[in-house]
Write a protein that holds these residues in place. Structure first.
Motif, PDB file in Angstrom:
ATOM      1  N   PHE A 260       0.834  -1.208   0.000  1.00 20.21           N
ATOM      2  CA  PHE A 260       0.000   0.000   0.000  1.00 20.21           C
ATOM      3  C   PHE A 260       0.866   1.255   0.000  1.00 20.21           C
ATOM      4  O   PHE A 260       0.546   2.258  -0.636  1.00 20.21           O
ATOM      5  CB  PHE A 260      -0.936   0.004   1.211  1.00 20.21           C
ATOM      6  N   ARG A 261       1.981   1.189   0.721  1.00 18.77           N
ATOM      7  CA  ARG A 261       2.874   2.351   0.768  1.00 18.77           C
ATOM      8  C   ARG A 261       3.377   2.709  -0.640  1.00 18.77           C
ATOM      9  O   ARG A 261       3.440   3.881  -1.023  1.00 18.77           O
ATOM     10  CB  ARG A 261       4.065   2.049   1.693  1.00 18.77           C
ATOM     11  N   SER A 262       3.701   1.673  -1.427  1.00 18.68           N
ATOM     12  CA  SER A 262       4.204   1.934  -2.782  1.00 18.68           C
ATOM     13  C   SER A 262       3.105   2.533  -3.668  1.00 18.68           C
ATOM     14  O   SER A 262       3.368   3.442  -4.465  1.00 18.68           O
ATOM     15  CB  SER A 262       4.749   0.647  -3.408  1.00 18.68           C
ATOM     16  N   ILE A 263       1.878   2.044  -3.517  1.00 24.37           N
ATOM     17  CA  ILE A 263       0.760   2.585  -4.300  1.00 24.37           C
ATOM     18  C   ILE A 263       0.511   4.043  -3.943  1.00 24.37           C
ATOM     19  O   ILE A 263       0.316   4.901  -4.810  1.00 24.37           O
ATOM     20  CB  ILE A 263      -0.522   1.754  -4.068  1.00 24.37           C
ATOM     21  N   LEU A 264       0.501   4.336  -2.646  1.00 24.67           N
ATOM     22  CA  LEU A 264       0.215   5.695  -2.195  1.00 24.67           C
ATOM     23  C   LEU A 264       1.299   6.673  -2.648  1.00 24.67           C
ATOM     24  O   LEU A 264       1.014   7.830  -2.968  1.00 24.67           O
ATOM     25  CB  LEU A 264       0.065   5.723  -0.671  1.00 24.67           C
ATOM     26  N   LYS A 265       2.532   6.188  -2.703  1.00 25.88           N
ATOM     27  CA  LYS A 265       3.632   7.021  -3.191  1.00 25.88           C
ATOM     28  C   LYS A 265       3.431   7.336  -4.679  1.00 25.88           C
ATOM     29  O   LYS A 265       3.583   8.488  -5.118  1.00 25.88           O
ATOM     30  CB  LYS A 265       4.956   6.294  -2.970  1.00 25.88           C
ATOM     31  N   LEU A 266       3.057   6.319  -5.446  1.00 28.69           N
ATOM     32  CA  LEU A 266       2.825   6.513  -6.883  1.00 28.69           C
ATOM     33  C   LEU A 266       1.610   7.403  -7.143  1.00 28.69           C
ATOM     34  O   LEU A 266       1.565   8.152  -8.116  1.00 28.69           O
ATOM     35  CB  LEU A 266       2.633   5.153  -7.565  1.00 28.69           C
ATOM     36  N   ALA A 267       0.606   7.310  -6.247  1.00 30.93           N
ATOM     37  CA  ALA A 267      -0.607   8.124  -6.393  1.00 30.93           C
ATOM     38  C   ALA A 267      -0.433   9.527  -5.825  1.00 30.93           C
ATOM     39  O   ALA A 267      -1.348  10.351  -5.893  1.00 30.93           O
ATOM     40  CB  ALA A 267      -1.780   7.429  -5.695  1.00 30.93           C
ATOM     41  N   LYS A 268       0.762   9.783  -5.235  1.00 31.90           N
ATOM     42  CA  LYS A 268       1.079  11.095  -4.643  1.00 31.90           C
ATOM     43  C   LYS A 268       0.066  11.493  -3.566  1.00 31.90           C
ATOM     44  O   LYS A 268      -0.368  12.652  -3.492  1.00 31.90           O
ATOM     45  CB  LYS A 268       1.164  12.182  -5.726  1.00 31.90           C
ATOM     46  N   ALA A 269      -0.306  10.514  -2.738  1.00 22.39           N
ATOM     47  CA  ALA A 269      -1.248  10.780  -1.638  1.00 22.39           C
ATOM     48  C   ALA A 269      -0.538  11.600  -0.565  1.00 22.39           C
ATOM     49  O   ALA A 269       0.559  11.263  -0.133  1.00 22.39           O
ATOM     50  CB  ALA A 269      -1.750   9.465  -1.053  1.00 22.39           C
ATOM     51  N   LYS A 270      -1.197  12.681  -0.126  1.00 24.71           N
ATOM     52  CA  LYS A 270      -0.555  13.577   0.845  1.00 24.71           C
ATOM     53  C   LYS A 270      -1.381  13.796   2.099  1.00 24.71           C
ATOM     54  O   LYS A 270      -0.919  14.418   3.042  1.00 24.71           O
ATOM     55  CB  LYS A 270      -0.277  14.935   0.184  1.00 24.71           C
ATOM     56  N   LYS A 271      -2.623  13.311   2.107  1.00 23.98           N
ATOM     57  CA  LYS A 271      -3.486  13.609   3.251  1.00 23.98           C
ATOM     58  C   LYS A 271      -3.966  12.325   3.909  1.00 23.98           C
ATOM     59  O   LYS A 271      -3.689  11.234   3.441  1.00 23.98           O
ATOM     60  CB  LYS A 271      -4.687  14.430   2.787  1.00 23.98           C
ATOM     61  N   THR A 272      -4.655  12.496   5.026  1.00 26.26           N
ATOM     62  CA  THR A 272      -5.247  11.345   5.696  1.00 26.26           C
ATOM     63  C   THR A 272      -6.276  10.708   4.767  1.00 26.26           C
ATOM     64  O   THR A 272      -7.156  11.379   4.238  1.00 26.26           O
ATOM     65  CB  THR A 272      -5.940  11.786   7.006  1.00 26.26           C
ATOM     66  N   LEU A 273      -6.141   9.417   4.557  1.00 24.54           N
ATOM     67  CA  LEU A 273      -6.984   8.724   3.586  1.00 24.54           C
ATOM     68  C   LEU A 273      -8.378   8.448   4.141  1.00 24.54           C
ATOM     69  O   LEU A 273      -8.542   8.146   5.319  1.00 24.54           O
ATOM     70  CB  LEU A 273      -6.340   7.395   3.179  1.00 24.54           C
ATOM     71  N   THR A 274      -9.355   8.516   3.248  1.00 22.01           N
ATOM     72  CA  THR A 274     -10.732   8.166   3.573  1.00 22.01           C
ATOM     73  C   THR A 274     -11.121   6.933   2.746  1.00 22.01           C
ATOM     74  O   THR A 274     -10.358   6.475   1.892  1.00 22.01           O
ATOM     75  CB  THR A 274     -11.685   9.318   3.219  1.00 22.01           C
ATOM     76  N   ILE A 275     -12.326   6.432   2.965  1.00 25.77           N
ATOM     77  CA  ILE A 275     -12.836   5.329   2.150  1.00 25.77           C
ATOM     78  C   ILE A 275     -12.834   5.718   0.674  1.00 25.77           C
ATOM     79  O   ILE A 275     -12.479   4.915  -0.202  1.00 25.77           O
ATOM     80  CB  ILE A 275     -14.259   4.932   2.608  1.00 25.77           C
ATOM     81  N   THR A 276     -13.221   6.950   0.381  1.00 23.93           N
ATOM     82  CA  THR A 276     -13.228   7.429  -1.008  1.00 23.93           C
ATOM     83  C   THR A 276     -11.845   7.342  -1.629  1.00 23.93           C
ATOM     84  O   THR A 276     -11.685   6.968  -2.793  1.00 23.93           O
ATOM     85  CB  THR A 276     -13.749   8.877  -1.078  1.00 23.93           C
ATOM     86  N   ASP A 277     -10.811   7.664  -0.857  1.00 27.41           N
ATOM     87  CA  ASP A 277      -9.438   7.571  -1.363  1.00 27.41           C
ATOM     88  C   ASP A 277      -9.062   6.122  -1.668  1.00 27.41           C
ATOM     89  O   ASP A 277      -8.368   5.847  -2.647  1.00 27.41           O
ATOM     90  CB  ASP A 277      -8.448   8.165  -0.359  1.00 27.41           C
ATOM     91  N   ALA A 310       8.547  -4.087  -3.189  1.00 28.42           N
ATOM     92  CA  ALA A 310       7.173  -3.573  -3.306  1.00 28.42           C
ATOM     93  C   ALA A 310       7.116  -2.398  -4.278  1.00 28.42           C
ATOM     94  O   ALA A 310       6.166  -2.257  -5.046  1.00 28.42           O
ATOM     95  CB  ALA A 310       6.648  -3.153  -1.932  1.00 28.42           C
ATOM     96  N   GLU A 311       8.140  -1.559  -4.276  1.00 21.98           N
ATOM     97  CA  GLU A 311       8.167  -0.415  -5.192  1.00 21.98           C
ATOM     98  C   GLU A 311       8.242  -0.870  -6.645  1.00 21.98           C
ATOM     99  O   GLU A 311       7.574  -0.310  -7.524  1.00 21.98           O
ATOM    100  CB  GLU A 311       9.342   0.507  -4.854  1.00 21.98           C
ATOM    101  N   LEU A 312       9.037  -1.922  -6.912  1.00 22.64           N
ATOM    102  CA  LEU A 312       9.155  -2.420  -8.283  1.00 22.64           C
ATOM    103  C   LEU A 312       7.841  -3.025  -8.763  1.00 22.64           C
ATOM    104  O   LEU A 312       7.386  -2.751  -9.880  1.00 22.64           O
ATOM    105  CB  LEU A 312      10.276  -3.476  -8.354  1.00 22.64           C
ATOM    106  N   THR A 313       7.217  -3.851  -7.901  1.00 29.76           N
ATOM    107  CA  THR A 313       5.928  -4.444  -8.272  1.00 29.76           C
ATOM    108  C   THR A 313       4.869  -3.350  -8.409  1.00 29.76           C
ATOM    109  O   THR A 313       4.024  -3.398  -9.309  1.00 29.76           O
ATOM    110  CB  THR A 313       5.483  -5.475  -7.215  1.00 29.76           C
ATOM    111  N   GLY A 314       4.927  -2.357  -7.512  1.00 29.11           N
ATOM    112  CA  GLY A 314       3.984  -1.242  -7.572  1.00 29.11           C
ATOM    113  C   GLY A 314       4.090  -0.480  -8.885  1.00 29.11           C
ATOM    114  O   GLY A 314       3.082  -0.061  -9.463  1.00 29.11           O
ATOM    115  N   LEU A 315       5.311  -0.298  -9.386  1.00 29.82           N
ATOM    116  CA  LEU A 315       5.512   0.386 -10.669  1.00 29.82           C
ATOM    117  C   LEU A 315       4.856  -0.389 -11.806  1.00 29.82           C
ATOM    118  O   LEU A 315       4.211   0.191 -12.685  1.00 29.82           O
ATOM    119  CB  LEU A 315       7.008   0.554 -10.946  1.00 29.82           C
ATOM    120  N   ASP A 316       5.016  -1.718 -11.796  1.00 33.16           N
ATOM    121  CA  ASP A 316       4.394  -2.558 -12.827  1.00 33.16           C
ATOM    122  C   ASP A 316       2.874  -2.407 -12.796  1.00 33.16           C
ATOM    123  O   ASP A 316       2.221  -2.250 -13.830  1.00 33.16           O
ATOM    124  CB  ASP A 316       4.760  -4.029 -12.615  1.00 33.16           C
TER     125      ASP A 316
END
Length: 567
Positions: A260-277, A310-316
């Motif tokens: 999840f950390r790799s996905i959030l980094k790629l999605a440029k998430a910067k705030k507290t996540l909600t269900i919508t996120d 995880a970062e490599l798989t996340g990129l794929d």
């Protein structure tokens, strides 16, 4: 698109006043709680502070004792266990959860995700053959299997046992598995029947832990997976799901797993996540692996413990999502062109579109987009391996699963929920299915169901909207089906005179309340540019909206997110 406004029942005035006194909150807040069935201090405490220890005893679920006994037998005798799940978010998170738990104490466990294109949805003969060839004698099926009677019989002939953990509606006869865990079974009295497939997997793990002395707090590391499945599968966020989603979100926001950390980094998430996120940032990327490449890659990502891997798989997987988005856009445009150019299709109460070359992995997304645009039960179909297959989506209050069931004589197989389903048919049955489905829908759907509905919680003056109210509303989260963010209505507001168009057909407003003319509220009305001419003349209109926080140039303010405008 014209929408109908529906004002919710406000609840008994005495109950509202009593709760307001007990909690020392405004009647506006108390009314919102009473509408959600919360009428006592104790119920409010449970709502605002979901208690992990309040989860139901997993052994209340029918066949749970049989399932645990069979897993214990496999562990004791050294059998190989195959954790098997669907290729979507719910299935892959469920597989990641159960497999990760088993691997903490038992090495002879593997996982398997069917290929969407070669094997199709759910349990496959190929998957069972894989299990046999690799020495697996027990398959734990997650988020699938409830209607796979023939597959379970096939496995039995090969000496392979099944434990089915599913949340879809059963058929008339349950599969002859060792255990069938599904709260929707007619003979299951489990107190909550709206768990996700991953939620059922969590209950299995919880039961094993409970019986074998594993501390319950050690399972909290899996709740992030459950929260993502709840968000993606659009199950009601009430009861047990609220507890699981609340603590799962907390986990993702404080200590996310590496995947999840790799996905959030790629999605440029910067705030507290909600269900919508979770729905818009995480779920599409996990889904994309199964849509474009292989669902197993999603599980690989979710169980990966090393950040670099995880970062490599996340990129794929992120690239899979980009490819998916391009396909989705292209096929949606093609489907809309088909609809827009056919007067016959536009007259119908249902939409069924077929094209042999459409990508099987995105037809469900396209069906969702068409439903948003035309607002009627929709099925999008394509062809692969000699059969026609596709996905259905529905509108509020209409059971598309039941409508498809009424056409089952023309289908090879189908399954799903009230609002989303999958189906397969032979090509020669396509035209008959299209006609029969339209007949079923048009005879059962009401005109009212074909108009999008905005549910309004309360009518309030703009003066009632302040930071204190907003801070309390934030504590109503996590929001989702069964517990949506409160929608307010204010009558006869007008724009201060600065209304303008922003972005793609969005309105930026500054609203004045006739009861408090000095008070104005910034507002955004997405996709409602057609009202610009009227509102810019400072004429009165009714508005319904949610309240949100908006940050601009470092300043934080309250903003109204306008759901609809009525002149």
């Amino acid at each position: 698109m014209i929408k109908r406004w529906k004002l919710k029942e406000e609840g008994a005035e005495q109950s509202v006043n009593d709760l307001a006194t007990a909690l020392s909150v405004s009647t506006t807040v108390a009314r919102l709680l009473v509408q959600r069935g919360i009428t006592t201090f104790e119920a409010a405490k449970a709502f605002f502070r979901p208690d992990y220890e309040a989860l139901h005893d997993p052994f209340l679920m029918k066949d749970m004792d049989k399932a645990i006994l069979r897993i214990e037998k496999a562990v004791t005798s050294g059998e190989k266990i195959l954790v098997y799940g669907d290729y979507d978010v719910d299935g892959t998170t469920a597989v990641a959860l159960v497999w990760s738990f088993l691997k903490t104490f038992y090495p002879a466990a593997g996982y398997y995700i069917p290929d969407r294109y070669k094997e199709g949805y759910g349990i496959s003969f190929a998957g069972i053959d894989f299990a046999k060839a690799n020495g697996y004698s027990l398959i734990v099926a997650l988020d699938c299997g409830i209607k796979s009677n023939d597959k379970v019989d096939y496995a039995t002939e090969k000496g392979i046992d099944f434990i089915i953990c599913d949340h879809h509606r059963p058929g008339e006869t349950l599969p002859e598995a060792v255990a069938v865990l599904d709260p929707k079974r007619s003979d299951c009295t489990y107190p909550f029947d709206e768990l996700s497939g991953c939620g059922i997997g969590f209950k299995l793990v919880q039961a094993y832990a409970q019986k074998n002395g594993v501390p319950p707090e050690s399972l909290e590391c899996y709740l992030d997976l459950v929260a993502v499945s709840i968000a993606a599968d659009i199950v009601p966020i009430v009861g047990e799901n609220r507890i699981l989603a609340f603590h799962g979100l907390k986990r993702i926001n404080t200590n996310p797993r590496e995947g999840f950390r790799s996905i959030l980094k790629l999605a440029k998430a910067k705030k507290t996540l909600t269900i919508t996120d979770l729905v818009f940032m995480i779920a599409p990327r996990i889904n994309a692996a199964g849509r474009i490449a292989s669902g197993s890659r999603a599980v690989d990502l979710l169980v990966e413990g090393e950040a670099a891997a995880a970062e490599l798989t996340g990129l794929d997987i992120n690239q899979n999502n980009t490819d998916r988005r391009d396909l989705d856009m292209s096929i949606t445009q093609h489907a809309l062109l088909m609809l827009d150019s056919s007067a016959e299709l536009q007259k119908r109460k249902s939409t069924v579109l077929f094209h042999a070359d459409w990508h099987k992995g995105v037809v469900g997304i396209v069906a969702s987009r068409l439903t948003e645009k035309y607002y009627r039960p929709t099925i999008v179909l394509t062809q692969s391996d000699g059969v026609i297959t596709g996905s259905a989506r529905s509108v509020k209050d209409f059971d598309v699963y039941e409508a498809i069931d009424a056409c089952s004589d023309l289908l090879v197989q189908f399954g799903g929920h009230k609002y989303a389903a999958g189906l397969t048919m032979l090509p020669e049955n396509l035209e008959a299915f299209v006609q029969k489905f339209e007949t079923v829908v048009s005879s059962t759907i009401t005109e009212q169901m074909l108009i999008p509905e905005v549910e309004i919680d309360s009518v309030v003056p703009l003066g009632a909207i302040d930071w204190k109210l907003y801070r309390i509303i934030k504590q109503f989260a996590p929001f989702g089906p069964g517990n949506m963010a409160p929608v307010f209505m204010t009558r006869a507001v007008c724009d201060k005179g600065y209304a303008r168009m922003v972005g793609n057909n969005h309105l930026k407003l500054d609203l004045l309340d006739p009861d408090a003319p000095r008070l104005s509220f910034p507002a955004i009305a997405f996709g409602q540019g057609e009202h610009l001419d009227y509102v810019s003349r400072k004429l009165p209109f009714d508005v319904c909206y949610t309240v949100e926080e908006n940050e601009y140039n470092g300043e934080v303010s309250l903003q109204l997110n306008v759901k609809d405008i009525k002149i």
